[in-house]
Design a protein around this motif. Structure first.
Motif, PDB file in Angstrom:
ATOM      1  N   PRO A   1      24.037  -1.223  -6.920  1.00 26.30           N
ATOM      2  CA  PRO A   1      25.363  -1.274  -7.059  1.00 26.30           C
ATOM      3  C   PRO A   1      25.980  -2.830  -6.540  1.00 26.30           C
ATOM      4  O   PRO A   1      25.240  -3.564  -5.855  1.00 26.30           O
ATOM      5  CB  PRO A   1      25.725  -0.411  -5.694  1.00 26.30           C
ATOM      6  CG  PRO A   1      24.567   0.621  -5.623  1.00 26.30           C
ATOM      7  CD  PRO A   1      23.304  -0.270  -6.091  1.00 26.30           C
ATOM      8  N   ASP A   2      26.919  -3.201  -7.297  1.00 28.18           N
ATOM      9  CA  ASP A   2      27.585  -4.430  -6.963  1.00 28.18           C
ATOM     10  C   ASP A   2      26.883  -5.501  -7.795  1.00 28.18           C
ATOM     11  O   ASP A   2      26.762  -6.753  -7.339  1.00 28.18           O
ATOM     12  CB  ASP A   2      27.848  -4.920  -5.666  1.00 28.18           C
ATOM     13  CG  ASP A   2      28.962  -4.272  -4.967  1.00 28.18           C
ATOM     14  OD1 ASP A   2      30.079  -3.887  -5.718  1.00 28.18           O
ATOM     15  OD2 ASP A   2      28.709  -3.802  -3.756  1.00 28.18           O
TER      16      ASP A   2
ATOM     17  N   PRO B   1      19.360   3.118  -9.045  1.00 22.92           N
ATOM     18  CA  PRO B   1      18.640   4.063  -7.907  1.00 22.92           C
ATOM     19  C   PRO B   1      18.915   5.679  -8.437  1.00 22.92           C
ATOM     20  O   PRO B   1      18.224   6.285  -8.025  1.00 22.92           O
ATOM     21  CB  PRO B   1      19.631   3.642  -6.720  1.00 22.92           C
ATOM     22  CG  PRO B   1      20.010   2.194  -6.829  1.00 22.92           C
ATOM     23  CD  PRO B   1      20.238   2.275  -8.493  1.00 22.92           C
ATOM     24  N   THR B   2      19.881   6.107  -8.821  1.00 23.52           N
ATOM     25  CA  THR B   2      20.263   7.481  -9.550  1.00 23.52           C
ATOM     26  C   THR B   2      20.869   7.546 -10.844  1.00 23.52           C
ATOM     27  O   THR B   2      21.098   6.534 -11.334  1.00 23.52           O
ATOM     28  CB  THR B   2      21.322   8.219  -8.494  1.00 23.52           C
ATOM     29  OG1 THR B   2      22.493   7.557  -8.548  1.00 23.52           O
ATOM     30  CG2 THR B   2      20.750   7.877  -6.935  1.00 23.52           C
ATOM     31  N   LEU B   3      21.119   8.710 -11.282  1.00 26.80           N
ATOM     32  CA  LEU B   3      21.841   8.850 -12.737  1.00 26.80           C
ATOM     33  C   LEU B   3      23.286   8.644 -12.715  1.00 26.80           C
ATOM     34  O   LEU B   3      23.972   8.806 -13.748  1.00 26.80           O
ATOM     35  CB  LEU B   3      21.356   9.964 -13.417  1.00 26.80           C
ATOM     36  CG  LEU B   3      19.862  10.015 -13.827  1.00 26.80           C
ATOM     37  CD1 LEU B   3      19.545  11.206 -14.124  1.00 26.80           C
ATOM     38  CD2 LEU B   3      19.508   9.013 -14.751  1.00 26.80           C
ATOM     39  N   GLU B   4      23.950   8.417 -11.378  1.00 24.87           N
ATOM     40  CA  GLU B   4      25.333   8.161 -11.068  1.00 24.87           C
ATOM     41  C   GLU B   4      25.662   6.849 -11.838  1.00 24.87           C
ATOM     42  O   GLU B   4      24.890   5.843 -11.636  1.00 24.87           O
ATOM     43  CB  GLU B   4      25.665   8.547  -9.593  1.00 24.87           C
ATOM     44  CG  GLU B   4      25.405   9.639  -9.235  1.00 24.87           C
ATOM     45  CD  GLU B   4      26.207  10.753  -9.503  1.00 24.87           C
ATOM     46  OE1 GLU B   4      27.487  10.529 -10.008  1.00 24.87           O
ATOM     47  OE2 GLU B   4      25.705  11.793  -9.963  1.00 24.87           O
TER      48      GLU B   4
ATOM     49  N   LEU C   1      26.495   3.824 -17.094  1.00 25.13           N
ATOM     50  CA  LEU C   1      25.891   4.978 -16.873  1.00 25.13           C
ATOM     51  C   LEU C   1      24.353   4.814 -17.316  1.00 25.13           C
ATOM     52  O   LEU C   1      24.079   4.219 -18.151  1.00 25.13           O
ATOM     53  CB  LEU C   1      26.510   6.138 -17.882  1.00 25.13           C
ATOM     54  CG  LEU C   1      25.762   7.434 -17.483  1.00 25.13           C
ATOM     55  CD1 LEU C   1      26.075   8.224 -16.159  1.00 25.13           C
ATOM     56  CD2 LEU C   1      26.410   8.424 -18.702  1.00 25.13           C
ATOM     57  N   PRO C   2      23.587   4.834 -16.209  1.00 29.56           N
ATOM     58  CA  PRO C   2      22.109   4.427 -16.410  1.00 29.56           C
ATOM     59  C   PRO C   2      21.296   5.425 -17.524  1.00 29.56           C
ATOM     60  O   PRO C   2      21.880   6.645 -17.490  1.00 29.56           O
ATOM     61  CB  PRO C   2      21.310   4.545 -15.022  1.00 29.56           C
ATOM     62  CG  PRO C   2      22.554   4.825 -14.075  1.00 29.56           C
ATOM     63  CD  PRO C   2      23.841   5.091 -14.957  1.00 29.56           C
TER      64      PRO C   2
ATOM     65  N   PHE D   1      15.111   5.588 -10.578  1.00 31.24           N
ATOM     66  CA  PHE D   1      14.088   5.158 -10.265  1.00 31.24           C
ATOM     67  C   PHE D   1      12.984   6.173 -10.246  1.00 31.24           C
ATOM     68  O   PHE D   1      11.925   5.977 -10.559  1.00 31.24           O
ATOM     69  CB  PHE D   1      14.065   4.822  -8.877  1.00 31.24           C
ATOM     70  CG  PHE D   1      14.843   3.378  -8.388  1.00 31.24           C
ATOM     71  CD1 PHE D   1      15.318   2.511  -9.530  1.00 31.24           C
ATOM     72  CD2 PHE D   1      15.408   3.192  -7.172  1.00 31.24           C
ATOM     73  CE1 PHE D   1      16.390   1.348  -9.253  1.00 31.24           C
ATOM     74  CE2 PHE D   1      16.117   1.786  -7.004  1.00 31.24           C
ATOM     75  CZ  PHE D   1      16.498   1.173  -8.051  1.00 31.24           C
ATOM     76  N   GLU D   2      13.447   7.629 -10.094  1.00 28.98           N
ATOM     77  CA  GLU D   2      12.628   8.526 -10.175  1.00 28.98           C
ATOM     78  C   GLU D   2      12.233   8.915 -11.855  1.00 28.98           C
ATOM     79  O   GLU D   2      11.131   9.596 -11.951  1.00 28.98           O
ATOM     80  CB  GLU D   2      12.953   9.839  -9.464  1.00 28.98           C
ATOM     81  CG  GLU D   2      12.884   9.628  -7.973  1.00 28.98           C
ATOM     82  CD  GLU D   2      14.177   8.850  -7.343  1.00 28.98           C
ATOM     83  OE1 GLU D   2      15.154   8.755  -8.018  1.00 28.98           O
ATOM     84  OE2 GLU D   2      14.039   7.995  -6.442  1.00 28.98           O
TER      85      GLU D   2
END
Length: 120
Positions: free
Chosen positions: A11-12, A45-48, A59-60, A64-65
């Motif tokens: 983020p950022d 970090p997430t798919l958000e 949108l990634p 990480f997982e």
């Protein structure tokens, strides 16, 4: 597919840093052909969606997982997120990449990860 270049965005993040690098990679002689030499993909970090300093949202492709093991390089994009606790979650990804002979690079504030004890 080990021709992936994975960009870690927190983020950022600093959007301009990702743009210059990704454009250079995607603009090689193979980029406009059916089988490009490298493919740019985003890990967060997430798919958000991840918001840049300037307010752009991306949108990634992976979290990480869920990020793949078969990639050519890992690029850590700078920004203000490297001072946040979420940055600690990147250390195992970088350590694994280094242990597996992947190319790892960091831009601007992302370099701070290498100056910590997280990788030891």
């Amino acid at each position: 597919m080990n021709n992936r270049v994975l960009y870690i965005l927190l983020p950022d993040y600093a959007a301009h840093e990702a743009v210059y690098l990704s454009q250079a990679i995607a603009s090689d002689a193979f980029a406009l052909k059916e089988n490009p030499k490298y493919i740019n993909q985003i890990v967060a970090p997430t798919l958000e969606p991840v918001k840049s300093i300037g307010g752009f949202r991306v949108l990634p492709d992976y979290s990480f997982e869920t990020m793949p093991d078969d990639y050519a390089a890992l690029a850590l994009i700078g920004g203000f997120g490297w001072a946040a606790p979420v940055a600690e979650k990147v250390a195992p990804l970088v350590k694994s990449a280094i242990e597996n002979g992947k190319i790892v690079g960091a831009i601007c504030n992302a370099v701070s990860l290498f100056g910590t004890t997280w990788l030891s």
